[in-house]
Every structure is written in C-alpha cells, then in structure tokens.
Motif scaffolding. Structure first.
Motif, PDB file in Angstrom:
ATOM      1  N   ALA A  10      81.261 112.167  -5.589  1.00  0.00           N
ATOM      2  CA  ALA A  10      80.298 111.084  -5.797  1.00  0.00           C
ATOM      3  C   ALA A  10      79.488 111.257  -7.078  1.00  0.00           C
ATOM      4  N   GLU A  11      79.106 112.475  -7.382  1.00  0.00           N
ATOM      5  CA  GLU A  11      78.303 112.730  -8.588  1.00  0.00           C
ATOM      6  C   GLU A  11      79.080 112.355  -9.851  1.00  0.00           C
ATOM      7  N   ALA A  12      80.344 112.724  -9.887  1.00  0.00           N
ATOM      8  CA  ALA A  12      81.176 112.410 -11.049  1.00  0.00           C
ATOM      9  C   ALA A  12      81.441 110.913 -11.149  1.00  0.00           C
ATOM     10  N   VAL A  13      81.683 110.267 -10.023  1.00  0.00           N
ATOM     11  CA  VAL A  13      81.918 108.821 -10.030  1.00  0.00           C
ATOM     12  C   VAL A  13      80.672 108.101 -10.536  1.00  0.00           C
ATOM     13  N   SER A  14      79.505 108.528 -10.064  1.00  0.00           N
ATOM     14  CA  SER A  14      78.250 107.919 -10.492  1.00  0.00           C
ATOM     15  C   SER A  14      78.043 108.072 -11.998  1.00  0.00           C
ATOM     16  N   ALA A  15      78.286 109.253 -12.519  1.00  0.00           N
ATOM     17  CA  ALA A  15      78.144 109.497 -13.959  1.00  0.00           C
ATOM     18  C   ALA A  15      79.122 108.629 -14.749  1.00  0.00           C
ATOM     19  N   ALA A  16      80.340 108.527 -14.255  1.00  0.00           N
ATOM     20  CA  ALA A  16      81.347 107.729 -14.942  1.00  0.00           C
ATOM     21  C   ALA A  16      80.951 106.251 -14.960  1.00  0.00           C
ATOM     22  N   VAL A  17      80.443 105.745 -13.841  1.00  0.00           N
ATOM     23  CA  VAL A  17      80.041 104.339 -13.774  1.00  0.00           C
ATOM     24  C   VAL A  17      78.890 104.060 -14.741  1.00  0.00           C
ATOM     25  N   GLU A  18      77.916 104.957 -14.794  1.00  0.00           N
ATOM     26  CA  GLU A  18      76.788 104.773 -15.714  1.00  0.00           C
ATOM     27  C   GLU A  18      77.273 104.698 -17.157  1.00  0.00           C
ATOM     28  N   ARG A  19      78.095 105.639 -17.552  1.00  0.00           N
ATOM     29  CA  ARG A  19      78.590 105.663 -18.936  1.00  0.00           C
ATOM     30  C   ARG A  19      79.527 104.494 -19.228  1.00  0.00           C
ATOM     31  N   PHE A  20      80.317 104.128 -18.229  1.00  0.00           N
ATOM     32  CA  PHE A  20      81.223 102.993 -18.365  1.00  0.00           C
ATOM     33  C   PHE A  20      80.431 101.719 -18.658  1.00  0.00           C
ATOM     34  N   TYR A  21      79.375 101.470 -17.898  1.00  0.00           N
ATOM     35  CA  TYR A  21      78.598 100.245 -18.123  1.00  0.00           C
ATOM     36  C   TYR A  21      77.830 100.283 -19.437  1.00  0.00           C
ATOM     37  N   HIS A  78      90.274  90.431 -22.016  1.00  0.00           N
ATOM     38  CA  HIS A  78      89.000  91.054 -21.665  1.00  0.00           C
ATOM     39  C   HIS A  78      89.169  92.031 -20.509  1.00  0.00           C
ATOM     40  N   PHE A  79      90.086  91.739 -19.589  1.00  0.00           N
ATOM     41  CA  PHE A  79      90.411  92.712 -18.546  1.00  0.00           C
ATOM     42  C   PHE A  79      90.903  93.997 -19.211  1.00  0.00           C
ATOM     43  N   ASP A  80      91.795  93.836 -20.180  1.00  0.00           N
ATOM     44  CA  ASP A  80      92.335  95.002 -20.891  1.00  0.00           C
ATOM     45  C   ASP A  80      91.231  95.770 -21.623  1.00  0.00           C
ATOM     46  N   LEU A  81      90.273  95.052 -22.204  1.00  0.00           N
ATOM     47  CA  LEU A  81      89.147  95.711 -22.877  1.00  0.00           C
ATOM     48  C   LEU A  81      88.329  96.541 -21.889  1.00  0.00           C
ATOM     49  N   VAL A  82      88.086  95.988 -20.707  1.00  0.00           N
ATOM     50  CA  VAL A  82      87.321  96.714 -19.689  1.00  0.00           C
ATOM     51  C   VAL A  82      88.060  97.981 -19.278  1.00  0.00           C
ATOM     52  N   VAL A  83      89.357  97.862 -19.050  1.00  0.00           N
ATOM     53  CA  VAL A  83      90.142  99.045 -18.698  1.00  0.00           C
ATOM     54  C   VAL A  83      90.090 100.061 -19.838  1.00  0.00           C
ATOM     55  N   GLY A  84      90.152  99.589 -21.066  1.00  0.00           N
ATOM     56  CA  GLY A  84      90.049 100.477 -22.223  1.00  0.00           C
ATOM     57  C   GLY A  84      88.712 101.207 -22.267  1.00  0.00           C
ATOM     58  N   ARG A  85      87.639 100.493 -21.927  1.00  0.00           N
ATOM     59  CA  ARG A  85      86.311 101.135 -21.898  1.00  0.00           C
ATOM     60  C   ARG A  85      86.261 102.198 -20.799  1.00  0.00           C
ATOM     61  N   LEU A  86      86.931 101.929 -19.677  1.00  0.00           N
ATOM     62  CA  LEU A  86      86.987 102.923 -18.604  1.00  0.00           C
ATOM     63  C   LEU A  86      87.773 104.154 -19.057  1.00  0.00           C
ATOM     64  N   THR A  89      85.667 106.146 -21.366  1.00  0.00           N
ATOM     65  CA  THR A  89      84.623 106.849 -20.618  1.00  0.00           C
ATOM     66  C   THR A  89      85.181 108.085 -19.940  1.00  0.00           C
ATOM     67  N   LEU A  90      86.292 107.920 -19.242  1.00  0.00           N
ATOM     68  CA  LEU A  90      86.887 109.050 -18.519  1.00  0.00           C
ATOM     69  C   LEU A  90      87.353 110.134 -19.481  1.00  0.00           C
ATOM     70  N   THR A  91      87.896 109.726 -20.609  1.00  0.00           N
ATOM     71  CA  THR A  91      88.327 110.693 -21.622  1.00  0.00           C
ATOM     72  C   THR A  91      87.126 111.484 -22.136  1.00  0.00           C
ATOM     73  N   ALA A  92      86.039 110.772 -22.439  1.00  0.00           N
ATOM     74  CA  ALA A  92      84.821 111.439 -22.935  1.00  0.00           C
ATOM     75  C   ALA A  92      84.238 112.401 -21.906  1.00  0.00           C
ATOM     76  N   LEU A  93      84.456 112.111 -20.628  1.00  0.00           N
ATOM     77  CA  LEU A  93      83.950 112.983 -19.570  1.00  0.00           C
ATOM     78  C   LEU A  93      84.889 114.152 -19.274  1.00  0.00           C
ATOM     79  N   GLY A  94      86.018 114.209 -19.980  1.00  0.00           N
ATOM     80  CA  GLY A  94      86.942 115.333 -19.810  1.00  0.00           C
ATOM     81  C   GLY A  94      87.896 115.197 -18.640  1.00  0.00           C
ATOM     82  N   VAL A  95      88.071 113.992 -18.143  1.00  0.00           N
ATOM     83  CA  VAL A  95      89.027 113.779 -17.051  1.00  0.00           C
ATOM     84  C   VAL A  95      90.433 113.955 -17.620  1.00  0.00           C
ATOM     85  N   PRO A  96      91.284 114.720 -16.952  1.00  0.00           N
ATOM     86  CA  PRO A  96      92.645 114.957 -17.454  1.00  0.00           C
ATOM     87  C   PRO A  96      93.433 113.657 -17.637  1.00  0.00           C
ATOM     88  N   ALA A  97      94.264 113.632 -18.653  1.00  0.00           N
ATOM     89  CA  ALA A  97      95.055 112.439 -18.980  1.00  0.00           C
ATOM     90  C   ALA A  97      95.902 111.977 -17.801  1.00  0.00           C
TER      91      ALA A  97
END
Length: 123
Positions: A10-21, A78-86, A89-97
């Motif tokens: 939950a902590e990681a998901v919350s951080a990811a959502v904050e940075r994503f938005y 725009h859907f594709d842009l949102v996925v790109g932003r996600l 975000t995940l890449t910046a947080l160090g989530v494995p490819a």
C-alpha cells in the motif's frame, strides 16, 4: 508473491499514485480532463484500482472503467499519454522493467473501454 507485495504494498502504491498525478496534472494535454475534478477522491480510487490490478488484498467495487470515463470522451492518444506517465513514474521509482511490462499488459485491454475512439478535448 504478487506484484503488489513485490513493489512494497500500500505504501508503494500510494507513493506511485501521488507522483503519477503530479506528472499527469502537469501535462498540458491531460490537465483539462481533471478540471473541476476532486483529485483527492480520484487518487483514492486510483490507489484502490492499482492495488487490485497488481494483486493487492483490496476489492474494487466501483463503476466499470467505461462508465467512469464515458463523459470524458478520452482520445486514444491521451490514454496512451496517461499510460506513458505511469511508466515514467514507475521507472523513476525503481520498479523493475518486467513488473512495469506486466502492469502495462493489465492496462492495455482497458483502452477500448476508456478511450473508445474518443474525441480529444479542445486545447
């Protein structure tokens, strides 16, 4: 072990959502979709949706993705842009490819529901 557990729950998901938005709301092409929207409430829905999508213990009982996004007329680009932003975000947080690819694979089928040949918002 689920992706949810793998990335820190939950902590990681919350951080990811904050940075994503932060990224989405700063994007001039995407920001208009969020005008007049209760972003705090939206973030709560997004945290729940992502947690469920990646194997978290929560249950999503909200509207379908098509219902939730129907009035927005989201353009496929725009859907594709949102996925790109996600992905950014995940890449910046160090989530494995490989994990990002799995998450992207879960989101790809939603494009037809969320952006069924929608018209882009006027800029």
């Amino acid at each position: 072990m689920t992706i949810y557990d793998e990335i820190g729950g939950a902590e990681a998901v919350s951080a990811a959502v904050e940075r994503f938005y932060e990224r989405v709301l700063a994007d001039p092409e995407l920001a208009p979709y969020f005008e007049g929207v209760d972003v705090a409430r939206l973030k709560g829905h997004q945290r729940l949706f992502i947690a469920v999508a990646i194997g978290g213990p929560e249950r999503y009982v909200g509207r379908s993705m098509g219902e939730a996004h129907a009035r927005l007329n989201i353009a496929p680009a725009h859907f594709d842009l949102v996925v790109g932003r996600l992905v950014d975000t995940l890449t910046a947080l160090g989530v494995p490819a490989a994990t990002i690819d799995t998450i992207g694979g879960a989101l790809a089928p939603l494009k037809a529901e969320i952006a069924p040949d929608g018209e882009a918002l006027a800029s």
